[in-house]
Write a protein that holds these residues in place. Structure first.
Motif, short mmCIF file in Angstrom:
data_model
loop_
_atom_site.label_atom_id
_atom_site.label_comp_id
_atom_site.label_asym_id
_atom_site.label_seq_id
_atom_site.Cartn_x
_atom_site.Cartn_y
_atom_site.Cartn_z
N THR A 204 -2.86 15.09 9.22
CA THR A 204 -2.68 16.48 8.79
C THR A 204 -3.56 17.40 9.60
OG1 THR A 204 -2.13 15.77 6.55
CG2 THR A 204 -2.83 18.06 6.82
N ALA B 203 -5.33 4.63 3.73
CA ALA B 203 -4.08 5.40 3.69
C ALA B 203 -4.37 6.88 3.51
CB ALA B 203 -3.17 4.89 2.57
N HIS B 204 -5.27 7.20 2.59
CA HIS B 204 -5.62 8.60 2.35
C HIS B 204 -6.35 9.20 3.54
CE1 HIS B 204 -5.38 7.94 -2.27
NE2 HIS B 204 -4.19 8.14 -1.74
N TYR C 35 2.22 1.89 2.76
CA TYR C 35 2.05 3.29 2.38
C TYR C 35 3.14 4.07 3.09
CZ TYR C 35 -0.13 7.82 1.50
OH TYR C 35 -0.39 9.10 1.08
N LYS C 36 4.04 4.62 2.30
CA LYS C 36 5.19 5.32 2.86
C LYS C 36 5.58 6.47 1.93
CE LYS C 36 9.87 4.13 4.41
NZ LYS C 36 10.84 3.02 4.47
N ASN C 37 5.78 7.65 2.51
CA ASN C 37 6.17 8.83 1.73
C ASN C 37 5.23 9.08 0.55
OD1 ASN C 37 8.44 9.18 3.40
ND2 ASN C 37 9.63 7.78 2.15
N ASN C 38 3.94 9.00 0.82
CA ASN C 38 2.90 9.22 -0.19
C ASN C 38 2.97 8.24 -1.37
OD1 ASN C 38 1.75 11.41 1.18
ND2 ASN C 38 3.25 12.81 0.31
N SER C 39 3.53 7.09 -1.14
CA SER C 39 3.67 6.10 -2.19
C SER C 39 3.18 4.74 -1.70
CB SER C 39 5.14 6.02 -2.60
OG SER C 39 5.32 5.09 -3.64
N LYS D 253 -3.86 9.76 6.42
CA LYS D 253 -2.99 10.90 6.13
C LYS D 253 -3.74 12.20 6.42
CE LYS D 253 -0.46 13.18 2.45
NZ LYS D 253 -0.22 13.26 1.03
#
Length: 167
Positions: free
Chosen positions: A160, A152-153, A20-24, A156
């Motif tokens: 945040t 991942a979500h 999971y990198k740069n929202n991808s 993140k």
């Protein structure tokens, strides 16, 4: 970040390794550690441990997401799955990999945005998120990939919130 998602079990342990990198997302590997029925439990537990240990050692895993055990109506099955989950957690601990646990509800929300999503909705979301040509089989593998996506979500969101709160 390289995430290993694990759907614990005794007959089938689904796993999914994603970056999971740069929202991808990028799929690295997925599959299942399987143990044959009618094999001594201690041998099956050792097979699960060695299988997960091998996967961890094969990739540069940063973190693990694993499904929390939910109570099954069949207590004997629940205990056996809990033992397999225990050796899975032990393999992570022996490799110094942080483990994050998610309930089925959290996984469904993290992948589908809806905590009551059914199995087919989860499978379609996993296939879409990861740009796969077909739904991974068996279901335990798709579930493991869903756990990796959920982590991942969640990770993140956690970062945040820390940034917003200045931590």
């Amino acid at each position: 970040m390289i995430i290993l998602g694990i759907d614990p079990g005794i007959a089938i342990v689904g796993y999914g390794v994603v970056e999971y990198k740069n929202n991808s997302f990028r799929v690295i590997d997925y599959g299942a550690v399987t143990t044959p029925a009618h094999t001594d439990l201690t041998v099956r537990l050792e097979m699960v441990y060695k299988g997960i240990d091998t996967i961890i050692k094969s990739y540069d895993i940063d973190e693990v997401g694993i499904e929390e055990l939910f109570f099954n109506k069949n207590v004997k099955t629940a205990i056996t799955v809990a033992q397999a989950r225990g050796v899975t957690l032990l393999a992570c601990a022996h490799n110094n990999i942080p483990v994050h646990e998610y309930t089925p509800l959290q996984i469904k929300q993290g992948v589908c945005g809806y905590g009551r999503a059914d199995k087919s909705q989860i499978q379609k979301s996993v296939t879409s998120f990861l740009r796969l040509k077909r739904v991974p089989k068996p279901d335990d593998v798709a579930d493991a990939l869903a756990i990796a996506i959920c982590h991942a979500h969640s990770n993140k969101l956690e970062k945040t919130l820390k940034n917003i709160n200045g931590l």
